[in-house]
Design an enzyme around this catalytic site. Structure first.
Site, PDB file in Angstrom:
ATOM      1  N   HIS A 218       0.725  -1.249   0.003  1.00 35.23           N
ATOM      2  CA  HIS A 218       0.102  -0.081   0.056  1.00 35.23           C
ATOM      3  C   HIS A 218       0.972   1.229   0.067  1.00 35.23           C
ATOM      4  O   HIS A 218       0.956   1.970   0.972  1.00 35.23           O
ATOM      5  CB  HIS A 218      -0.753  -0.021   1.271  1.00 35.23           C
ATOM      6  CG  HIS A 218      -1.926  -1.098   0.993  1.00 35.23           C
ATOM      7  ND1 HIS A 218      -1.976  -2.193   1.764  1.00 35.23           N
ATOM      8  CD2 HIS A 218      -3.238  -1.135   0.271  1.00 35.23           C
ATOM      9  CE1 HIS A 218      -3.177  -3.035   1.339  1.00 35.23           C
ATOM     10  NE2 HIS A 218      -3.791  -2.259   0.621  1.00 35.23           N
ATOM     11  N   ASN A 219       1.350   1.601  -1.113  1.00 36.97           N
ATOM     12  CA  ASN A 219       2.258   2.638  -1.182  1.00 36.97           C
ATOM     13  C   ASN A 219       1.799   3.442  -2.491  1.00 36.97           C
ATOM     14  O   ASN A 219       0.818   3.003  -3.192  1.00 36.97           O
ATOM     15  CB  ASN A 219       3.888   2.240  -1.503  1.00 36.97           C
ATOM     16  CG  ASN A 219       3.855   1.247  -2.453  1.00 36.97           C
ATOM     17  OD1 ASN A 219       3.474   1.251  -3.547  1.00 36.97           O
ATOM     18  ND2 ASN A 219       4.713   0.150  -1.966  1.00 36.97           N
ATOM     19  N   ALA A 220       2.771   4.597  -2.909  1.00 33.59           N
ATOM     20  CA  ALA A 220       2.439   5.415  -4.096  1.00 33.59           C
ATOM     21  C   ALA A 220       2.505   4.853  -5.569  1.00 33.59           C
ATOM     22  O   ALA A 220       1.667   5.083  -6.250  1.00 33.59           O
ATOM     23  CB  ALA A 220       3.189   6.464  -4.017  1.00 33.59           C
ATOM     24  N   VAL A 221       3.044   3.493  -5.441  1.00 33.16           N
ATOM     25  CA  VAL A 221       3.317   3.002  -6.756  1.00 33.16           C
ATOM     26  C   VAL A 221       1.976   2.082  -6.879  1.00 33.16           C
ATOM     27  O   VAL A 221       1.271   1.813  -7.878  1.00 33.16           O
ATOM     28  CB  VAL A 221       4.398   1.804  -6.760  1.00 33.16           C
ATOM     29  CG1 VAL A 221       4.602   1.034  -7.878  1.00 33.16           C
ATOM     30  CG2 VAL A 221       5.791   2.519  -6.548  1.00 33.16           C
ATOM     31  N   HIS A 222       1.276   1.299  -5.981  1.00 32.93           N
ATOM     32  CA  HIS A 222       0.088   0.811  -6.036  1.00 32.93           C
ATOM     33  C   HIS A 222      -1.002   1.896  -6.475  1.00 32.93           C
ATOM     34  O   HIS A 222      -1.906   1.652  -7.212  1.00 32.93           O
ATOM     35  CB  HIS A 222      -0.477   0.175  -4.561  1.00 32.93           C
ATOM     36  CG  HIS A 222      -1.787  -0.013  -4.492  1.00 32.93           C
ATOM     37  ND1 HIS A 222      -2.254  -1.004  -5.215  1.00 32.93           N
ATOM     38  CD2 HIS A 222      -2.729   0.370  -3.548  1.00 32.93           C
ATOM     39  CE1 HIS A 222      -4.036  -1.149  -4.862  1.00 32.93           C
ATOM     40  NE2 HIS A 222      -3.699  -0.335  -4.053  1.00 32.93           N
ATOM     41  N   HIS A 258      -7.049   6.809  -2.999  1.00 33.96           N
ATOM     42  CA  HIS A 258      -7.960   5.675  -2.426  1.00 33.96           C
ATOM     43  C   HIS A 258      -7.234   5.141  -1.277  1.00 33.96           C
ATOM     44  O   HIS A 258      -7.921   4.430  -0.624  1.00 33.96           O
ATOM     45  CB  HIS A 258      -8.343   4.773  -3.665  1.00 33.96           C
ATOM     46  CG  HIS A 258      -7.504   3.651  -3.813  1.00 33.96           C
ATOM     47  ND1 HIS A 258      -6.171   3.667  -4.422  1.00 33.96           N
ATOM     48  CD2 HIS A 258      -7.326   2.188  -3.338  1.00 33.96           C
ATOM     49  CE1 HIS A 258      -5.818   2.983  -4.617  1.00 33.96           C
ATOM     50  NE2 HIS A 258      -6.142   1.931  -4.016  1.00 33.96           N
ATOM     51  N   ASP A 259      -6.092   4.937  -1.119  1.00 35.47           N
ATOM     52  CA  ASP A 259      -5.254   4.557  -0.139  1.00 35.47           C
ATOM     53  C   ASP A 259      -4.498   5.256   0.641  1.00 35.47           C
ATOM     54  O   ASP A 259      -3.168   4.956   1.236  1.00 35.47           O
ATOM     55  CB  ASP A 259      -4.508   3.319  -0.300  1.00 35.47           C
ATOM     56  CG  ASP A 259      -5.465   1.928  -0.692  1.00 35.47           C
ATOM     57  OD1 ASP A 259      -6.363   1.815   0.115  1.00 35.47           O
ATOM     58  OD2 ASP A 259      -5.193   1.126  -1.445  1.00 35.47           O
ATOM     59  N   ASP A 368      -8.851  -1.479  -8.046  1.00 38.70           N
ATOM     60  CA  ASP A 368      -8.321  -1.662  -6.698  1.00 38.70           C
ATOM     61  C   ASP A 368      -7.606  -2.991  -6.427  1.00 38.70           C
ATOM     62  O   ASP A 368      -6.513  -3.256  -5.948  1.00 38.70           O
ATOM     63  CB  ASP A 368      -9.140  -1.292  -5.596  1.00 38.70           C
ATOM     64  CG  ASP A 368      -8.556  -1.078  -4.302  1.00 38.70           C
ATOM     65  OD1 ASP A 368      -7.304  -0.975  -4.234  1.00 38.70           O
ATOM     66  OD2 ASP A 368      -9.331  -1.047  -3.364  1.00 38.70           O
ATOM     67  N   GLN A 419      -3.192 -16.420  -2.871  1.00 34.27           N
ATOM     68  CA  GLN A 419      -3.605 -15.777  -4.075  1.00 34.27           C
ATOM     69  C   GLN A 419      -4.521 -16.578  -4.673  1.00 34.27           C
ATOM     70  O   GLN A 419      -5.624 -15.953  -5.579  1.00 34.27           O
ATOM     71  CB  GLN A 419      -2.493 -15.549  -5.160  1.00 34.27           C
ATOM     72  CG  GLN A 419      -1.586 -14.439  -4.702  1.00 34.27           C
ATOM     73  CD  GLN A 419      -2.445 -13.011  -4.622  1.00 34.27           C
ATOM     74  OE1 GLN A 419      -2.854 -12.837  -5.704  1.00 34.27           O
ATOM     75  NE2 GLN A 419      -2.314 -12.546  -3.491  1.00 34.27           N
TER      76      GLN A 419
END
Length: 504
Positions: A218-222, A258-259, A368, A419
């Site tokens: 959950h970072n800026a790349v996501h 969104h995150d 998402d 997964q």
């Protein structure tokens, strides 16, 4: 190419030769150089890369090309004191949240590590500087002339196989800023809504800063990846023919934020540790409410929509919240059932504003959790990152003698098992309905990739379970369905879809 050594940086005592000025590159100076306080460094404004000058022979040594980094001499700033930040550094730079505001206490504000080479341009234009001097930066610093491979990638930003990891490297860790700014410009939204360029840039910088770079997932790349996926969905015929510019602006901003400020742990963790956010939002959509309120806070702090009538600005904030709250995976069944009902009854009317908003919610939900639908090379990386974030939470829980959350125990779970469960009980039902709504080549491509990825994880699982079964914890299909995805969101379960995996 990363720098594996540090050349000595000496003062630039003599004028720079013209043949050197014609080269592309940003310059590495000492604090006595002409960049820091000299009256006329205009000749440096078009340089890129990183050069270290030796004052004796003026030989330029290229130690690193930084891509789209530009040293701008026109930016108004006070001369730096010696040993401030006079040259490019390969060491971790600690940025205080009060940097540039006159604070001298190292412990007065939290510090953040930036694990990449920072140019003076990036350091100067970090959000902490911009918070303090929002009106002193001229408009022309926002001129974006994407070059080289980054520009080529932006020309293909609508491709489903867009490699956000490569793009993040090419933009020196600024994928979210660069991508979002490009898409807003491409749609003409900056001009249409008369957005102030400085405020917009400042907003995007602050958004990227407020994502935690130390989160594996959950970072800026996501956030950049979700924004790119959202753009792909906005281009689908059903949406492109119906959505208004207002809808598109909301969709892109919601995807980018969104995150926002995600702590790297899930909602059950916040609840059982009595975190103040859980109390504030009464244990309901805790993270999503926080992301929404954080985004609203940045909108108001930057004044991005301050030129709009107050009522319009408030409506935009509310609708932004409605989109972000839809990403709460614990409410997956509610949205999926409503979506399925509309499709069964064939009563979706995209000329209706409320129906368009609902489709935006479903598009953001798909964006998402679209990682299983990406090509294997990308999907596998995301799967490993989200699982590592789960395991890090489990390590924290074990360290503090808390009950380890489902899927967060690295000793009893594997990436493949998690997964496969996520695809079976969360992703496949959602994307099957999306394909009913938008039966296009993209939808079929996503379902095809998900099927192949699921088979690939199954094959890896068989290889990993070659040891005797009694050495493995006994796990049935029902266990996976009821507990596999409960780790991340609400901590509850459902016979239809487990309420949990925060792979978003």
């Amino acid at each position: 190419m990363e720098v594996c050594y540090q050349l000595p940086v000496l003062p630039l005592d003599r004028p720079v030769p013209k043949h050197v000025l014609s080269r592309r590159g940003a310059i590495s100076f000492s604090s006595s150089s002409s960049l820091f306080g000299a009256p006329d460094p205009r000749q440096l404004s078009q340089r890129r890369g990183a050069i270290s000058y030796d004052s004796s022979d003026q030989t330029a040594l290229y130690i690193r090309m930084l891509g789209d980094v530009r040293v701008r001499s026109q930016v108004g700033f006070e001369p730096e004191r010696r040993s401030s930040h006079p040259y490019l550094s390969t060491h971790c730079l600690f940025l205080s949240t009060r940097l540039g505001c006159g604070s001298t206490s190292a412990s007065s504000a939290p510090e953040r590590r930036v694990h990449r080479l920072l140019s003076f341009q990036r350091y100067l234009h970090s959000s902490r500087f911009l918070r303090g001097v929002p009106q002193q930066i001229p408009l022309h610093i926002l001129d974006e002339d994407y070059t080289g491979q980054a520009r080529c990638m932006l020309e293909k930003v609508g491709n489903w196989n867009f490699d956000i990891f490569l793009f993040d490297r090419l933009t020196n860790g600024n994928s979210l800023i660069t991508l979002t700014f490009h898409l807003l410009n491409q749609y003409g939204l900056v001009e249409l809504f008369q957005l102030d360029m400085v405020k917009l840039w400042r907003f995007l910088v602050m958004v990227q800063e407020d994502y935690h770079s130390d989160n594996p997932y959950h970072n800026a790349v996501h956030a950049a990846d979700v924004t790119q996926a959202m753009y792909c969905y906005l281009r689908e015929p059903m949406l492109a023919q119906s959505l208004t510019s207002y809808d598109i602006l909301l969709g892109l901003l919601a995807a980018a934020t969104h995150d926002l400020d995600h702590p790297g742990v899930n909602q059950p963790f916040l609840i059982k540790t009595d975190h103040y956010l859980a109390t504030l939002y009464r244990n309901t959509s805790v993270l999503e409410n926080h992301h929404w309120k954080s985004a609203v806070g940045l909108l108001r702090e930057t004044g991005l929509f301050s030129h709009l009538p107050a009522e319009d600005s408030l409506n935009m904030e509310r609708e932004l919240g409605s989109l972000i709250l839809a990403t709460d995976i614990s409410r997956q069944n509610d949205y999926l059932s409503r979506f399925r009902m509309h499709l069964d009854q064939e009563n979706l009317c995209l000329s209706n504003a409320s129906h368009r908003h609902f489709i935006l919610q479903m598009a953001l939900k798909c964006a998402d959790i679209c990682n299983p639908c990406r090509p294997w090379e990308l999907s596998k990386q995301w799967s490993e990152k989200v699982t590592e974030e789960f395991f890090q939470q489990g390590d924290i829980e074990r360290r503090h003698k808390l009950e380890v959350s489902p899927l967060c125990d690295r000793g009893t779970n594997t990436v493949g098992r998690i997964q496969i469960g996520f695809m079976t009980y969360v992703a496949e039902p959602l994307f099957a309905e999306w394909a009913r709504f938008s039966d296009t080549r993209l939808s079929q491509t996503m379902l095809g990739h998900m099927g192949l990825n699921k088979a690939s994880w199954g094959g890896l699982q068989q290889e990993q379970t070659s040891v005797p079964e009694e050495a493995e914890p006994c796990t049935t299909g029902t266990d996976i369905e009821d507990g596999n995805m409960a780790a991340a969101a609400g901590g509850t379960s459902s016979k239809e879809i487990p309420q949990g995996s925060r792979e978003s």
